[in-house]
Design a protein around this motif. Sequence first.
Motif, short mmCIF file in Angstrom:
data_model
loop_
_atom_site.label_atom_id
_atom_site.label_comp_id
_atom_site.label_asym_id
_atom_site.label_seq_id
_atom_site.Cartn_x
_atom_site.Cartn_y
_atom_site.Cartn_z
N GLU A 1 49.14 39.37 34.67
CA GLU A 1 48.20 38.79 33.62
C GLU A 1 47.04 37.91 34.25
O GLU A 1 47.40 37.18 35.26
CB GLU A 1 48.79 37.99 32.64
CG GLU A 1 49.87 38.79 31.91
CD GLU A 1 49.30 39.63 30.67
OE1 GLU A 1 48.01 39.25 30.32
OE2 GLU A 1 49.75 40.76 30.47
N LEU B 1 35.95 47.80 34.47
CA LEU B 1 35.19 47.17 33.57
C LEU B 1 33.80 48.01 33.49
O LEU B 1 32.77 47.66 32.69
CB LEU B 1 34.99 45.82 33.77
CG LEU B 1 36.27 45.05 33.45
CD1 LEU B 1 35.75 43.24 34.06
CD2 LEU B 1 36.70 44.77 32.28
N GLN C 1 42.68 36.32 33.42
CA GLN C 1 41.91 35.98 32.26
C GLN C 1 40.63 36.36 32.84
O GLN C 1 40.02 36.24 33.91
CB GLN C 1 41.68 34.52 32.16
CG GLN C 1 41.82 34.26 30.69
CD GLN C 1 41.86 32.80 30.27
OE1 GLN C 1 40.81 32.34 30.68
NE2 GLN C 1 42.98 32.20 29.77
N GLN D 1 39.16 36.24 28.18
CA GLN D 1 40.20 37.09 27.41
C GLN D 1 41.23 37.41 28.39
O GLN D 1 40.96 37.69 29.53
CB GLN D 1 39.44 38.26 27.09
CG GLN D 1 38.28 38.03 26.38
CD GLN D 1 38.64 37.81 24.86
OE1 GLN D 1 39.82 38.24 24.28
NE2 GLN D 1 37.78 36.98 23.91
N ASN E 1 43.88 39.54 30.10
CA ASN E 1 43.90 41.18 30.64
C ASN E 1 45.05 41.23 31.45
O ASN E 1 45.38 40.47 32.29
CB ASN E 1 42.83 41.38 31.45
CG ASN E 1 41.47 41.61 30.62
OD1 ASN E 1 41.07 42.66 30.11
ND2 ASN E 1 40.59 40.67 30.27
N SER E 2 45.55 42.48 31.39
CA SER E 2 46.63 42.97 32.23
C SER E 2 46.11 44.16 33.21
O SER E 2 45.45 44.82 32.81
CB SER E 2 47.83 43.52 31.49
OG SER E 2 48.41 42.51 30.61
N VAL E 3 46.52 43.74 34.44
CA VAL E 3 46.19 44.87 35.58
C VAL E 3 47.23 44.95 36.50
O VAL E 3 48.24 44.32 36.31
CB VAL E 3 44.94 44.18 36.24
CG1 VAL E 3 43.65 44.13 35.51
CG2 VAL E 3 45.36 42.80 36.96
#
Length: 67
Positions: A3, A26, A5, A9, A11-13
């Motif tokens: 996780e 993105l 940010q 926001q 975000n999971s990567v």
Amino acid sequence: MIEIQVNGQANSVAQGTTVRQLLEILKLQPNLVALELNKRLLKSDRYDSQLQAGDVVEIVTFVGGGV
């Protein structure tokens, strides 16, 4: 998955994702952004750095135009 940010926001990567790969995800061009990682400006020659869980990324895109 980790996780992070991005611009406020959550975000999971995938584990091992680099800053450069995040920009690709993105759909942003590395030469058209300014990027801050954990409140420190990150130069483009460091975009191959891997993101870590809890990282905070702020991205500003450059827009051309004007009168």
